[in-house]
Design a protein around this motif. Structure first.
Motif, short mmCIF file in Angstrom:
data_model
loop_
_atom_site.label_atom_id
_atom_site.label_comp_id
_atom_site.label_asym_id
_atom_site.label_seq_id
_atom_site.Cartn_x
_atom_site.Cartn_y
_atom_site.Cartn_z
N GLY A 161 0.06 15.40 9.60
CA GLY A 161 -1.16 16.15 9.88
C GLY A 161 -2.31 15.19 10.16
N TYR A 162 -3.51 15.69 9.95
CA TYR A 162 -4.72 14.87 10.17
C TYR A 162 -5.30 14.47 8.81
N ARG A 163 -5.63 13.20 8.67
CA ARG A 163 -6.09 12.71 7.37
C ARG A 163 -7.48 13.22 7.01
N ASP A 164 -7.70 13.42 5.74
CA ASP A 164 -9.04 13.61 5.20
C ASP A 164 -9.58 12.20 4.97
N ALA A 165 -10.39 11.73 5.90
CA ALA A 165 -10.81 10.32 5.89
C ALA A 165 -11.66 9.98 4.67
N GLU A 166 -12.33 10.99 4.10
CA GLU A 166 -13.23 10.73 2.97
C GLU A 166 -12.49 10.70 1.63
N ALA A 167 -11.32 11.28 1.57
CA ALA A 167 -10.65 11.46 0.27
C ALA A 167 -10.35 10.10 -0.38
N ALA A 168 -10.65 10.01 -1.67
CA ALA A 168 -10.41 8.76 -2.41
C ALA A 168 -8.94 8.37 -2.34
N VAL A 169 -8.07 9.36 -2.36
CA VAL A 169 -6.62 9.07 -2.38
C VAL A 169 -6.16 8.43 -1.06
N ASN A 170 -6.99 8.54 -0.04
CA ASN A 170 -6.65 7.92 1.24
C ASN A 170 -7.41 6.61 1.49
N ASN A 171 -8.07 6.12 0.44
CA ASN A 171 -8.92 4.95 0.68
C ASN A 171 -8.73 3.80 -0.32
N PHE A 172 -7.71 3.88 -1.15
CA PHE A 172 -7.50 2.74 -2.06
C PHE A 172 -6.64 1.69 -1.35
N ASP A 173 -6.78 0.47 -1.84
CA ASP A 173 -6.08 -0.66 -1.22
C ASP A 173 -4.63 -0.73 -1.72
N VAL A 174 -3.71 -0.92 -0.80
CA VAL A 174 -2.30 -1.09 -1.17
C VAL A 174 -1.88 -2.49 -0.72
N PRO A 175 -1.99 -3.48 -1.63
CA PRO A 175 -1.76 -4.87 -1.22
C PRO A 175 -0.31 -5.15 -0.87
N ARG A 176 -0.11 -6.21 -0.14
CA ARG A 176 1.23 -6.71 0.18
C ARG A 176 1.34 -8.13 -0.34
N VAL A 177 2.55 -8.55 -0.64
CA VAL A 177 2.76 -9.94 -1.02
C VAL A 177 2.59 -10.82 0.22
N GLN A 178 2.43 -12.12 -0.02
CA GLN A 178 2.25 -13.06 1.08
C GLN A 178 3.54 -13.19 1.89
N VAL A 179 3.39 -13.51 3.18
CA VAL A 179 4.57 -13.76 4.02
C VAL A 179 5.43 -14.86 3.38
N SER A 180 4.75 -15.86 2.79
CA SER A 180 5.51 -16.98 2.19
C SER A 180 6.36 -16.53 1.00
N ASP A 181 6.05 -15.36 0.43
CA ASP A 181 6.87 -14.85 -0.68
C ASP A 181 8.15 -14.18 -0.18
N VAL A 182 8.19 -13.84 1.10
CA VAL A 182 9.34 -13.08 1.60
C VAL A 182 10.06 -13.76 2.76
N VAL A 183 9.43 -14.79 3.33
CA VAL A 183 10.02 -15.46 4.50
C VAL A 183 10.05 -16.95 4.26
N ARG A 184 11.17 -17.57 4.57
CA ARG A 184 11.28 -19.03 4.51
C ARG A 184 11.36 -19.54 5.94
N TRP A 185 10.51 -20.51 6.26
CA TRP A 185 10.49 -21.08 7.61
C TRP A 185 11.38 -22.31 7.63
N GLU A 186 12.18 -22.44 8.62
CA GLU A 186 13.08 -23.60 8.74
C GLU A 186 13.03 -24.11 10.17
N GLY A 187 12.94 -25.43 10.33
CA GLY A 187 13.07 -26.04 11.65
C GLY A 187 11.81 -26.01 12.50
N PHE A 188 10.71 -25.40 11.99
CA PHE A 188 9.46 -25.42 12.74
C PHE A 188 8.74 -26.74 12.48
N GLU A 189 7.97 -27.18 13.46
CA GLU A 189 7.21 -28.46 13.30
C GLU A 189 6.06 -28.23 12.33
#
Ligand SMILES: Cc1cc2nc3c(=O)[nH]c(=O)nc-3n(C[C@H](O)[C@H](O)[C@H](O)COP(=O)(O)O)c2cc1C
Length: 224
Positions: A196-224
């Motif tokens: 549907g269409y969001r209630d933009a003002e509603a508190a339940v639609n405006n709290f922050d939902v953080p994510r972990v860092q990319v470095s916590d979920v991805v390992r880089w290999e072979g990049f300079e």
């Protein structure tokens, strides 16, 4: 709207405004979402999209069921793995806490928290539900394919100005959901999605939902 804007503006919306959704917009979204990838092009997703009296019927039925079996009945898969631990469990708890904090619902206010969770059954006020299911014999790769399709749907909904909340809570009553939706026993119910269409003002639609860092979920290999 570009892809980044669609990704960044999508969030799980838990309060919708009382505004109907045009079937044509949903058709456009679902037609385009058929381009989602899947292993072997199996396209294992299936769905029933429901509104109006039919949604009211299902809402009433599931509320009656939830009143008699509040802990669920006929679930056909574990919504979370048993023994979920570490950061997974911490993140799961944290998002619940963030939502209840935004609504001013303290730990002691269990009635308030239960009432908030029960809004799932009203699709958080959304006029449309997308109920998804697949064949029972499908395994993890096909379930992953379903997830890709669901995310594609959610992003395309943003392009139409629409919002969503995926809802696996309906799977607490998976067998009953299949019965209500006339889905046979060869299939397994996955989740709902309030649209549907969001209630933009509603508190339940405006709290922050953080994510972990990319470095916590991805390992880089072979990049300079
Ligand atoms: C498959 C799936 C099922 C979900 N089920 C529910 C649900 O039953 N009820 C609910 O309020 N949120 C549900 N969510 C929303 C998640 O809590 C949410 O995606 C997560 O906390 C990240 O927040 P965001 O979507 O706002 O970025 C579900 C999400 C997914 C992907």
């Amino acid at each position: 709207m570009n892809v980044t804007q669609a990704v960044q503006s999508r969030r799980s919306v838990r309060q919708f405004v009382d505004k109907p959704v045009e079937q044509a917009a949903l058709r456009r979204v679902l037609e385009k979402a058929q381009r989602s990838p899947s292993g072997g092009n199996t396209q294992p997703w299936s769905a029933v999209i429901v509104t109006g009296d039919e949604l009211a019927r299902i809402t009433a039925a599931i509320k009656a069921k939830a009143a008699t079996a509040p802990l669920g009945e006929g679930g056909e898969y574990d919504i979370y793995p048993r023994g979920l631990d570490g950061r997974y469990e911490e993140q799961r708890r944290a998002v619940g806490k963030a939502m209840f904090d935004a609504l001013g619902l303290t730990r002691e206010d269990s009635a308030g928290r239960i009432a908030q969770m029960a809004k799932n059954w009203d699709s958080f006020g959304a006029p449309v539900q997308l109920f998804t299911y697949t064949r029972k014999y499908m395994g993890p790769p096909q379930w992953s394919d379903m997830g890709m399709w669901l995310q594609t749907v959610m992003l395309l909904l943003r392009e139409e100005g629409l919002d969503s909340c995926a809802q696996e809570i309906w799977a607490m009553y998976g067998t009953y959901m299949r019965e209500l939706l006339s889905i046979d026993d060869e299939h397994i119910f996955f989740c709902g999605m309030a649209i549907g269409y969001r209630d933009a003002e509603a508190a339940v639609n405006n709290f922050d939902v953080p994510r972990v860092q990319v470095s916590d979920v991805v390992r880089w290999e072979g990049f300079e």
